[in-house]
Design an enzyme around this catalytic site. Structure first.
Site, short mmCIF file in Angstrom:
data_model
loop_
_atom_site.label_atom_id
_atom_site.label_comp_id
_atom_site.label_asym_id
_atom_site.label_seq_id
_atom_site.Cartn_x
_atom_site.Cartn_y
_atom_site.Cartn_z
N SER A 144 -57.52 -9.15 10.31
CA SER A 144 -56.09 -8.91 10.08
C SER A 144 -55.23 -8.85 11.32
O SER A 144 -54.01 -8.82 11.23
CB SER A 144 -55.89 -7.62 9.29
OG SER A 144 -56.20 -7.84 7.94
N SER A 175 -53.68 -9.38 7.43
CA SER A 175 -52.66 -8.57 6.80
C SER A 175 -51.54 -8.13 7.76
O SER A 175 -50.46 -7.76 7.31
CB SER A 175 -53.29 -7.33 6.18
OG SER A 175 -53.84 -6.50 7.18
N LYS A 214 -47.39 -1.68 12.74
CA LYS A 214 -47.73 -2.05 11.37
C LYS A 214 -47.46 -0.84 10.48
O LYS A 214 -47.74 0.29 10.88
CB LYS A 214 -49.21 -2.45 11.32
CG LYS A 214 -49.68 -3.03 10.00
CD LYS A 214 -51.15 -3.48 10.11
CE LYS A 214 -51.65 -4.13 8.83
NZ LYS A 214 -53.06 -4.59 8.96
#
Lengths: 512, 496, 103
Positions: B180, B156, B81
């Site tokens: 997330s 996310s 990420k």
């Protein structure tokens, strides 16, 4: 403006101090492993943590927390086992994260105190309403409460370019060096218990002596490793309600602290007596013009949006942790002063001066090592007079000079046994400092040994009496003071080597 | 030759590389090729790092050639990420603010995966600064759900889920502050694990909510996730909230759930807003666990309703403070015509941050103001105590709790346009972050109405993560093995 | 009691986020919506005597490191590599009070 003494008749100053001390004797910063060295090239000792890089996290320095606990124990604070770090949020680029990691309502150290002995001229700055606690050597004792000592981190240094004298006002741009950012810093806050500029000065001086003795900082007001802000307000004598306070900043010496506060007291008194209003504002002491100037006005209290630092686990200090620190507590200046006064028989004020500086105290004790305690007074005299004067003139410290305790002890011994006169003592000290030679060698070299052999002194006295018939006549006529002149002539005739006390005795006998 | 890695999970790749039936370089190239072909459609990657990947792969092949023992995940392509620092890559947090930010150090979690032999192929898309549940707020454009490119991948960590679901990499890391990792895993039909807070170091992960953030892996099997946890877990002296942990997460993975008790919170599972196909899928998952020998026990989480409110107090407060450092001074976007410092910083932030980031910062700044703090922040931390206590009590009765990961399947772009409406869809994931406990989303088939993936969430007590993985593995075993999304599978891969 | 435009302007100034008039209006309605729809429930719980938990870390406490240099300070080019403005070895920022010469 009225003089301080005048002001004090009607007004009572209420002073509290906030004192920041960098823990300069540690190796690393508060929350990262960068070295503590502000003087390196700009931005040398910086890492993701102290540059506030995204993703970096703090890791507290254990030695810093031991240091603050030590400071708390030395100032009679309660050591709080449970406490937390908090974030103090405000935007200013000298704090890389735009928040300062500090402590919340509960600090590591809470509720301490120090007693100050205020004597001599200093005592006159406090209005005596008859309730003062008398001190052991006259004057009075001021009891000063310490609200708290908390752990935090120092900010970066900024250089303001393009303005006058590096001032922020009018600067074209600024430069930031983060070497200092994250330096372990302890903030001590006093209760508003101080009542005179002298008390404030004495408090800071005492705090400095204690922190130096603990070895937690080099405590330099000049370089800024120890900094102090004063909060001051006035109230009508006899009333209880606090007046509006101003905050005094930019204090870089004990004298500035005293003079800045004195100025503020007189200024506020004038404002109030003219029916004006004292504004809550931050003022800056300007040494060159000897006055305080407004830095900024606080319309509302700053809202720092404190909240507990989520990146750091809370503290639950164990008894062992605290006791381990307590076991490292050295003899503190007050205790040392009392010990010197009692076991060495030196004057309390002299003992206080020596005990107040750990380097000097160490030097004194090294000089006295294995010596008769009778020598102590003489050693103390050499240290407080000759040595202190020399260091002052040369801009040196006990740590940076080359004179040894053994040399001072040997000089003190020459003086105590009347082997040399005190004026010869000063000369020997000077020569010793310059050449590094031992006092005995200097005395021999210069043929300075004080002559106390009566058979050698008698002929000198005889010849002086012969050469000065007028003075002899005056003496016999009742003007006994003239003996001083005659002793002087004897000293001159003996090339300074004769014992003046014995000359005096012999002259009195012969003339009597 | 070009290799296909779509059907290979991390465990198989590591095994093949170790045995020499495939080289790390071939695997890395296969992954990079897959990214080349598929990412234009999915847009899971913000940056691809072929140099880093090929260098790491070459090192592994060299080590093998020299007869050295290979680390457990040698040769497994991985992507991170884009809120995780990796030297040699930019770390943008999908924000204009950090568009050109070069990592100056490598995050501990990232380093641990590299030390385990993983090969870094790139950085993954996300909601800007991880504020969101759809990956729509990325400055670099949204990521598409591999099951339906008209739909969001969740967020996310949307890029992390979509990259695995579309077969570009077998393993990714994400971060989970309020769901997330779990919610995008659910939307994309992969396994996503949020470990117990303190299990994995947060050092080097750009902070959102420091007391809520936790790093975790995505994979196509619970076993892969367990392998990743073997590398990730443990104390890091740079993260003072990380805790010592040394356990083999794969050891008991296949020991089943015989005799275990699984909690069901009926009031939550049937709450308003939970789609019927989700309820059905969770009921089916519960039956499967019963069939595997577990006992279902009804439990209560009385303060669950307060979780969303508490979360949307705590997370913005921490985010406001964590994001204060983006002032344009030391890094990040800076306007070059500022009148003064305050103007520079205010405009750096106005131009550098997207709307949702500004909203969260503003909310946090308001909530921490004196006078407001006592009304929201302090009570939220008290509620945190109550929620934590609720879980403790529940875990005295059960080994884990089963519930949906999300009340619905993946929604269409723009469908949840009101930010506060989006917040309320985090109802199942958020309370876990507040308590700090572990949770995992496991694919449990497809919605009867939507045909889209549904994830079941299993949650467990703090530092019992290995047991939670074991239960998840058992649940997983009652379904067909998780594949890539249709259109991204390639039967007959390299090893066949 | 909902937040006014002025309140929100003050928060934005403190939080250093420049907002134009439209953004300010939008932000104000967002904040009020969030407070009313999402956060309001937090004010309704009976919380007397509940000891707050600030860290979800169990009994973890007293985490400290030894006072030993890490030797992980950054080389100057790395320390400065992400800044938009530098001078010599310093980070450079515009005039703080805005009354200097630089624009």
């Amino acid at each position: 403006m009225k003089e301080l003494e005048e002001v004090l008749k009607d007004w009572e100053p209420v002073i509290g101090l906030e004192c920041h001390t960098e823990l300069t004797t540690l190796q690393t910063k508060m929350f990262c492993g960068c070295r503590l060295s502000h003087d390196d090239e700009p931005n040398t000792n910086v890492c993701p943590v102290c540059l506030g890089m995204p993703g970096a996290l703090p890791a507290p320095n254990k030695a810093a927390i031991q240091s603050i606990v030590l400071a708390g124990l030395a100032t009679n604070c309660e050591i709080m086992k449970r406490s937390m770090f908090y974030r103090k949020n405000y935007f200013y680029p000298d704090m890389a994260k735009n928040f300062q990691t500090t402590q919340g309502p509960i600090a590591f150290c809470m509720g301490g105190w120090l007693d100050l002995e205020v004597t001599g001229a200093a005592a006159r700055e406090r209005y005596d309403d008859g309730t003062l606690t008398p001190g052991p050597e006259g004057g009075y004792i001021a009891h000063v409460g310490i609200t708290r000592i908390h752990m935090e981190e120092d900010a970066a240094k900024m250089i303001h370019v393009g303005g006058i004298d590096g001032r922020i006002d009018g600067a074209d741009h600024s430069l930031i060096d983060y070497n200092r950012c994250g330096t372990p810093l302890i903030e001590l806050v006093t209760e508003p218990d101080l009542r005179s500029p002298e008390e404030a000065r004495l408090f800071m001086e005492k705090l400095r002596q204690i922190f130096l003795t603990l070895g937690i900082s080099d405590c330099s007001l000049e370089s800024g490793s120890m900094r102090c802000d004063g909060n001051i307000s006035l109230r009508r004598r006899g009333t209880k309600k606090f007046g509006t306070k101003t905050e005094l900043k930019n204090i870089n010496s004990f004298k500035s602290l005293h003079d800045g506060l004195e100025y503020e007291i007189r200024r506020q008194a004038e404002v109030l007596e003219e029916g004006g209003i004292v504004y809550q504002e931050t003022r800056h002491w300007e040494t060159s013009t000897k006055r305080t100037l407004v830095m900024r006005t606080k319309e509302t209290a700053d809202d720092y949006r404190f909240f507990p630092e989520p990146d750091l686990a809370p503290y639950d200090l164990s008894e062992e942790f605290i006791e381990d620190v307590r076991s490292r507590l050295p003899e503190l200046p007050d205790a040392r002063r009392d010990r010197y006064a009692q076991s060495f028989g030196i004057k309390r004020s002299d003992a206080a001066q020596i005990a107040g500086d750990p380097d000097v105290a160490k030097f004194f004790e090294a000089a006295m090592e294995g010596k008769d305690i009778k020598l102590a007074r003489s050693v103390a005299n050499v240290i407080l007079n000759d040595l202190a004067g020399y260091l002052n003139a040369e801009g040196k410290t006990v740590a940076t000079m080359s004179i040894t305790p053994a040399q001072v002890a040997s000089l003190a011994d020459l003086l105590a046994t009347d082997a040399i006169t005190s004026s010869q003592g000063r000369e020997v000290f000077q020569a010793m400092a310059e050449t590094g030679k031992d006092p005995a060698a200097i005395v021999d070299e210069r043929g300075m040994r004080q002559v106390s052999d009566l058979s050698a002194l008698e002929p000198v006295v005889e010849s002086v009496l012969e050469a000065c018939p007028d003075q002899v006549a005056q003496y016999k006529g009742g003007n006994t003071k003239v003996i001083g002149y005659l002793v002087g002539q004897c000293m001159k005739a003996s090339k300074g080597n004769g014992n003046p006390k014995l000359f005096n005795q012999l002259l009195s006998q012969k003339l009597g | 030759m070009s290799a296909y890695i779509e059907d290979l999970d991390a465990a198989l790749i590591a095994k093949a590389v170790k045995e020499g039936s495939i080289s790390a370089l071939e695997v890395a190239q296969a992954s990079l090729d897959a990214i080349d072909k598929r990412d234009p459609q999915i847009h899971a990657f913000i940056q691809v790092t072929p140099e880093l990947a090929l260098k790491a792969a070459q090192d592994i092949d060299n080590a093998r050639a020299q007869g050295k023992e290979l680390p457990p995940l040698a040769g497994v392509p991985i992507a991170f990420k884009d809120n995780m620092h990796l030297i040699g890559s930019r770390t943008t947090c999908a924000s204009h603010m950090l568009e050109n930010y070069e990592s100056v150090f490598t995050a501990t979690a990232v380093q641990r995966m590299l030390d385990a032999g993983c090969v870094p192929v790139g950085k993954l898309n996300m909601d800007e600064f991880a504020f969101g549940s759809s990956t729509e707020s990325s400055y670099f454009g949204h990521t598409c759900n591999p099951y339906d490119i008209e739909r969001v991948p969740g967020g996310s960590s949307g890029g992390s889920a979509a990259a695995v679901a579309s077969g570009m990499v077998p393993l990714t890391l994400g971060s989970d502050t309020g769901g997330s990792i779990r919610q995008p895993a659910s939307f994309c039909g992969v396994v996503g694990f949020k470990p117990t807070y303190g299990m994995v170091s947060r050092y080097g992960i750009v902070a959102f909510g420091s007391s809520l953030d936790q790093v975790g892996p995505f994979g196509r099997s619970v076993h892969d996730v367990a392998l990743a946890m073997n590398a990730l877990a443990g104390r890091d002296e740079r993260d003072c909230t990380s805790q010592p942990w040394n356990i083999d997460f794969t050891a008991d993975l296949n020991s089943g759930v015989e005799g275990m008790k699984i909690g069901i919170v009926s009031s939550l599972n049937n709450a308003e807003g939970v789609e019927a196909e989700v309820v059905d899928a969770i009921n089916k998952a519960a039956q499967n666990l019963t069939a595997a020998g577990a006992e279902l026990v009804e439990v209560e989480l009385p303060h669950a309703a307060a979780a969303i409110a508490a979360y949307y107090v705590l997370a913005p407060c921490e985010a406001f403070s964590n994001l204060a450092r983006f002032d344009g001074v030391r890094y990040g976007h800076r306007p070059n015509d500022a009148r003064d410092l305050a103007d520079m910083t205010s405009r750096a932030r106005a131009e550098g941050f997207g709307p949702e980031v500004k909203r969260r910062i503003m909310l946090g700044a308001h909530l921490l103001a004196s006078g407001v703090y006592d009304k929201y922040y302090y009570p939220a931390q008290q509620v945190r105590a109550l929620i934590t206590e609720d879980y403790k009590k529940a875990y005295e009765q059960v080994d884990a709790i089963l519930m949906p990961t999300s009340p619905h399947t993946a929604f269409k772009f723009g469908e949840l346009s009101n930010p506060t409406q989006m917040y309320l869809s985090d109802m199942f994931t958020i309370s876990l972050n507040i308590a700090g406990n572990a949770g995992i989303s496991v694919p449990v088939g497809f919605g009867s109405a939507s045909g889209l993936p549904i994830g079941a969430q299993l949650i467990g007590p703090a530092f019992q993560d290995h047991k939670l993985l074991r239960i998840a593995a058992s649940l997983e075993a009652s379904y067909e093995a998780t594949q890539c999304a249709p259109g991204f599978t390639k039967k007959g891969g390299l090893l066949s | 009691m909902s937040l006014s435009l002025d309140d929100v302007r003050g928060i934005a100034e403190y939080a250093r986020i420049a907002l134009n008039a439209d953004e300010l209006t939008e932000m104000t309605s967002y904040l009020n919506d969030a407070l009313e729809r999402v956060l309001e429930p937090i004010t309704h719980f009976e919380l007397d005597g509940v000891v707050p938990v600030f860290h979800p870390i169990g009994d973890l406490s007293n985490v400290m490191r030894d006072d030993v240099p890490s030797n992980e300070s950054l080389p100057i080019d790395v320390a400065l590599q992400n800044t938009a403005s530098q001078e010599d070895r310093f980070f450079r920022i515009p005039s703080i009070l805005g009354n200097g010469g630089e624009r």
